[in-house]
Design a protein around this motif. Structure first.
Motif, PDB file in Angstrom:
ATOM      1  N   SER A   1      -7.647  -7.080  11.606  1.00 32.74           N
ATOM      2  CA  SER A   1      -6.840  -6.010  12.328  1.00 32.74           C
ATOM      3  C   SER A   1      -5.603  -5.358  11.352  1.00 32.74           C
ATOM      4  CB  SER A   1      -5.823  -6.482  13.581  1.00 32.74           C
ATOM      5  OG  SER A   1      -5.085  -5.336  14.079  1.00 32.74           O
ATOM      6  N   PRO A   2      -5.451  -4.166  11.116  1.00 34.54           N
ATOM      7  CA  PRO A   2      -4.561  -3.474  10.473  1.00 34.54           C
ATOM      8  C   PRO A   2      -2.891  -3.405  11.031  1.00 34.54           C
ATOM      9  CG  PRO A   2      -5.605  -1.625  11.719  1.00 34.54           C
ATOM     10  CD  PRO A   2      -6.209  -3.000  11.967  1.00 34.54           C
ATOM     11  N   LEU A   3      -3.016  -3.980  12.245  1.00 33.31           N
ATOM     12  CA  LEU A   3      -1.866  -4.089  12.855  1.00 33.31           C
ATOM     13  C   LEU A   3      -0.829  -5.477  12.222  1.00 33.31           C
ATOM     14  CD1 LEU A   3       0.157  -2.993  15.249  1.00 33.31           C
ATOM     15  CD2 LEU A   3      -0.714  -4.853  16.584  1.00 33.31           C
ATOM     16  N   ALA A   4       0.361  -5.155  11.836  1.00 32.43           N
ATOM     17  CA  ALA A   4       1.116  -6.199  11.153  1.00 32.43           C
ATOM     18  C   ALA A   4       1.920  -7.044  12.247  1.00 32.43           C
ATOM     19  CB  ALA A   4       2.524  -5.415  10.294  1.00 32.43           C
ATOM     20  N   PRO A   5       1.843  -8.286  12.080  1.00 27.07           N
ATOM     21  CA  PRO A   5       2.268  -9.340  12.987  1.00 27.07           C
ATOM     22  C   PRO A   5       3.796  -8.813  13.388  1.00 27.07           C
ATOM     23  CG  PRO A   5       0.882 -10.473  11.469  1.00 27.07           C
ATOM     24  CD  PRO A   5       1.171  -9.065  11.104  1.00 27.07           C
TER      25      PRO A   5
ATOM     26  N   HIS B   1      -1.032  -1.807   8.337  1.00 24.66           N
ATOM     27  CA  HIS B   1      -1.418  -2.033   6.811  1.00 24.66           C
ATOM     28  C   HIS B   1      -2.575  -1.700   6.696  1.00 24.66           C
ATOM     29  CE1 HIS B   1       2.385  -4.800   6.257  1.00 24.66           C
ATOM     30  NE2 HIS B   1       1.989  -5.645   6.823  1.00 24.66           N
ATOM     31  N   ASP B   2      -2.846  -1.003   5.398  1.00 26.65           N
ATOM     32  CA  ASP B   2      -4.063  -0.687   4.933  1.00 26.65           C
ATOM     33  C   ASP B   2      -3.954  -1.012   3.343  1.00 26.65           C
ATOM     34  OD1 ASP B   2      -4.829   1.033   7.226  1.00 26.65           O
ATOM     35  OD2 ASP B   2      -3.325   2.302   6.822  1.00 26.65           O
ATOM     36  N   HIS B   3      -5.158  -0.983   2.941  1.00 24.02           N
ATOM     37  CA  HIS B   3      -5.159  -1.186   1.216  1.00 24.02           C
ATOM     38  C   HIS B   3      -5.514  -0.031   0.669  1.00 24.02           C
ATOM     39  CE1 HIS B   3      -4.875  -5.409   2.463  1.00 24.02           C
ATOM     40  NE2 HIS B   3      -4.788  -5.585   1.270  1.00 24.02           N
ATOM     41  N   LEU B   4      -5.223   0.078  -0.552  1.00 19.97           N
ATOM     42  CA  LEU B   4      -5.392   1.498  -1.483  1.00 19.97           C
ATOM     43  C   LEU B   4      -5.779   1.164  -2.755  1.00 19.97           C
ATOM     44  CD1 LEU B   4      -4.957   4.768  -1.678  1.00 19.97           C
ATOM     45  CD2 LEU B   4      -2.667   4.136  -2.460  1.00 19.97           C
ATOM     46  N   LEU B   5      -6.859   1.729  -3.279  1.00 20.08           N
ATOM     47  CA  LEU B   5      -7.239   1.435  -4.970  1.00 20.08           C
ATOM     48  C   LEU B   5      -7.198   2.721  -5.701  1.00 20.08           C
ATOM     49  CD1 LEU B   5      -8.720  -0.162  -7.045  1.00 20.08           C
ATOM     50  CD2 LEU B   5     -10.999   0.641  -6.229  1.00 20.08           C
ATOM     51  N   ILE B   6      -6.109   2.446  -6.625  1.00 22.45           N
ATOM     52  CA  ILE B   6      -6.052   3.601  -7.562  1.00 22.45           C
ATOM     53  C   ILE B   6      -6.665   3.222  -9.037  1.00 22.45           C
ATOM     54  CG2 ILE B   6      -4.208   5.037  -8.638  1.00 22.45           C
ATOM     55  CD1 ILE B   6      -2.542   4.426  -6.372  1.00 22.45           C
ATOM     56  N   GLN B   7      -7.367   4.174  -9.598  1.00 23.30           N
ATOM     57  CA  GLN B   7      -7.864   4.025 -10.849  1.00 23.30           C
ATOM     58  C   GLN B   7      -7.834   5.504 -11.423  1.00 23.30           C
ATOM     59  OE1 GLN B   7     -11.828   2.846  -9.036  1.00 23.30           O
ATOM     60  NE2 GLN B   7     -11.794   1.042 -10.272  1.00 23.30           N
TER      61      GLN B   7
ATOM     62  N   LEU C   1      -6.170  10.772 -11.778  1.00 24.12           N
ATOM     63  CA  LEU C   1      -6.458   9.446 -10.877  1.00 24.12           C
ATOM     64  C   LEU C   1      -7.048   9.561  -9.850  1.00 24.12           C
ATOM     65  CD1 LEU C   1      -2.347   8.592 -10.994  1.00 24.12           C
ATOM     66  CD2 LEU C   1      -4.488   7.455 -12.149  1.00 24.12           C
ATOM     67  N   SER C   2      -7.931   8.554  -9.501  1.00 19.38           N
ATOM     68  CA  SER C   2      -8.722   8.518  -8.258  1.00 19.38           C
ATOM     69  C   SER C   2      -8.524   7.663  -7.317  1.00 19.38           C
ATOM     70  CB  SER C   2     -10.208   8.441  -8.478  1.00 19.38           C
ATOM     71  OG  SER C   2     -10.463   6.842  -9.127  1.00 19.38           O
ATOM     72  N   PHE C   3      -8.429   7.920  -6.088  1.00 19.79           N
ATOM     73  CA  PHE C   3      -8.085   6.554  -5.340  1.00 19.79           C
ATOM     74  C   PHE C   3      -9.199   6.503  -3.966  1.00 19.79           C
ATOM     75  CE2 PHE C   3      -5.845  10.039  -2.936  1.00 19.79           C
ATOM     76  CZ  PHE C   3      -5.987   9.646  -1.607  1.00 19.79           C
ATOM     77  N   ARG C   4      -8.986   5.223  -3.410  1.00 17.12           N
ATOM     78  CA  ARG C   4      -9.608   5.163  -2.042  1.00 17.12           C
ATOM     79  C   ARG C   4      -8.916   4.343  -1.267  1.00 17.12           C
ATOM     80  NH1 ARG C   4     -15.591   3.123  -3.551  1.00 17.12           N
ATOM     81  NH2 ARG C   4     -15.188   4.699  -5.095  1.00 17.12           N
ATOM     82  N   THR C   5      -8.864   4.332   0.052  1.00 16.78           N
ATOM     83  CA  THR C   5      -8.395   3.736   1.073  1.00 16.78           C
ATOM     84  C   THR C   5      -9.172   3.658   2.414  1.00 16.78           C
ATOM     85  OG1 THR C   5      -6.303   3.382   1.990  1.00 16.78           O
ATOM     86  CG2 THR C   5      -6.990   5.660   2.027  1.00 16.78           C
ATOM     87  N   GLY C   6      -8.917   2.652   3.102  1.00 23.30           N
ATOM     88  CA  GLY C   6      -9.455   2.118   4.191  1.00 23.30           C
ATOM     89  C   GLY C   6      -8.543   2.337   5.437  1.00 23.30           C
ATOM     90  N   VAL C   7      -8.683   3.291   6.289  1.00 26.19           N
ATOM     91  CA  VAL C   7      -7.534   3.316   7.411  1.00 26.19           C
ATOM     92  C   VAL C   7      -8.240   3.344   8.602  1.00 26.19           C
ATOM     93  CG1 VAL C   7      -5.711   5.062   8.418  1.00 26.19           C
ATOM     94  CG2 VAL C   7      -6.141   5.045   5.842  1.00 26.19           C
ATOM     95  N   GLU C   8      -7.946   2.117   9.471  1.00 26.90           N
ATOM     96  CA  GLU C   8      -8.488   1.927  10.774  1.00 26.90           C
ATOM     97  C   GLU C   8     -10.021   2.171  10.995  1.00 26.90           C
ATOM     98  OE1 GLU C   8      -5.551   2.433  13.799  1.00 26.90           O
ATOM     99  OE2 GLU C   8      -4.513   3.886  12.405  1.00 26.90           O
TER     100      GLU C   8
ATOM    101  N   SER D   1      -0.444  -0.648   1.898  1.00 29.07           N
ATOM    102  CA  SER D   1       0.481   0.356   2.513  1.00 29.07           C
ATOM    103  C   SER D   1       1.077  -0.423   3.868  1.00 29.07           C
ATOM    104  CB  SER D   1      -0.434   1.481   3.195  1.00 29.07           C
ATOM    105  OG  SER D   1      -1.283   1.230   3.830  1.00 29.07           O
ATOM    106  N   THR D   2       2.345   0.166   4.285  1.00 27.75           N
ATOM    107  CA  THR D   2       2.758  -0.218   5.386  1.00 27.75           C
ATOM    108  C   THR D   2       3.513   0.934   6.060  1.00 27.75           C
ATOM    109  OG1 THR D   2       3.911  -2.273   4.555  1.00 27.75           O
ATOM    110  CG2 THR D   2       4.979  -1.545   6.618  1.00 27.75           C
ATOM    111  N   ARG D   3       3.115   1.401   7.330  1.00 29.82           N
ATOM    112  CA  ARG D   3       3.406   2.790   8.017  1.00 29.82           C
ATOM    113  C   ARG D   3       3.667   2.353   9.450  1.00 29.82           C
ATOM    114  NH1 ARG D   3      -1.367   4.585   9.921  1.00 29.82           N
ATOM    115  NH2 ARG D   3      -3.164   3.562   9.360  1.00 29.82           N
TER     116      ARG D   3
END
Length: 272
Positions: free
Chosen positions: A223-227, A112-118, A125-132, A99-101
């Motif tokens: 770090s989730p912070l985008a350069p 940036h975070d990552h997200l898994l959709i299954q 649909l199930s999903f999981r994400t790590g946010v900060e 993700s980009t937000r």
């Protein structure tokens, strides 16, 4: 199921909600339909307790002592549409996404975070994400061409909501939408943000291996912070709506700070 049994899908919805019990004729036809997919299933299986019936159907379930679940709140017709949509098109969304937000703390910067959709055993649909540093797990309803999702962070007792625009037929590579969560400030201030998802990996077919791959990406991210300068200009403009004269500097963010909130209860003297 409604098509296979030649009945109205609203009737199936009433069966699912428990408002109507299938007639003997429809129960026999329903049993025959299940037996085609679960050989050996018979009318006698309907007399099993819930755990026994789940075993006969080959599904996993968790019994919650009669407490309501999120699915209990969803009208049967909407749940039916989501199940049908996921069965037909859920595969186009499965994968690992980045993700980009916009950052809520640093104007003009992005996270940036990552997200898994299954697809899950529930048919949704199930999903999981790590946010900060916060880990959310939940599910999504695929309705028309949008994904409506809700996830929970059990460790901190917070929720994450999102609505993403989807695709019509093709395999999804980019999605965009809006997320709503709480900031990590003292009051847990609500904050809505524009968000863009880009597919970074397909699933392997092994659910556990996919979870491990997703967790490895989170661990390696740092770090989730985008350069600075790493987010393409087209994405920046799309997320912060630079062409919108009404954005008033919010940059894709809408925040209701706890410290400035007008939320209140009754006054001490009982006046409104």
């Amino acid at each position: 199921m409604a098509a296979d049994l030649a009945v109205d899908k609203s009737l199936v919805g009433r069966w699912v909600s428990g408002k109507v019990v299938p007639s003997a004729h429809n129960l026999a036809r329903l049993t025959e339909l299940i037996a085609r997919r679960r050989p050996g299933f018979t009318m006698l299986d309907w007399d099993r307790d819930l755990e026994g019936l789940a075993a006969a159907l080959g599904v996993e379930t968790t019994f919650n002592g009669g407490q309501a679940t999120l699915i209990d709140w969803i009208p049967p017709a909407i749940l039916s549409e989501a199940l049908q949509g996921t069965a037909a098109r859920g595969g186009v969304y499965e994968g690992i996404w980045r993700s980009t937000r916009p950052s809520s703390d640093l104007p003009g910067r992005f996270l940036h975070d990552h997200l898994l959709i299954q697809r899950s055993a529930s048919g949704l649909l199930s999903f999981r994400t790590g946010v900060e540093g916060v880990s959310y797990e939940g599910g999504a309803l695929l309705l028309q061409h949008q994904l409506f999702s809700i996830a929970a962070d059990r460790a901190h007792g917070t929720l994450l909501f999102s609505i993403f625009n989807g695709v019509a037929r093709q395999k999804a590579e980019v999605l965009d939408g809006v997320t709503l969560a709480c900031l990590r400030d003292a009051g847990g201030s609500p904050a809505a943000s524009t968000c863009l998802l880009e597919r970074v990996a397909d699933l392997s077919g092994d659910p556990e291996a996919d979870i491990q791959a997703y967790e490895a990406m989170i661990a390696a991210q740092g770090s989730p912070l985008a350069p600075e300068g790493s987010v393409p200009e087209a994405v920046r403009a799309h997320l912060i709506r630079e062409a919108d004269p009404m954005r008033m500097g919010l940059g894709g963010l809408l925040r209701m700070y706890f410290g400035q909130s007008m939320a209140r209860g009754s006054s001490l003297n009982g006046a409104a």
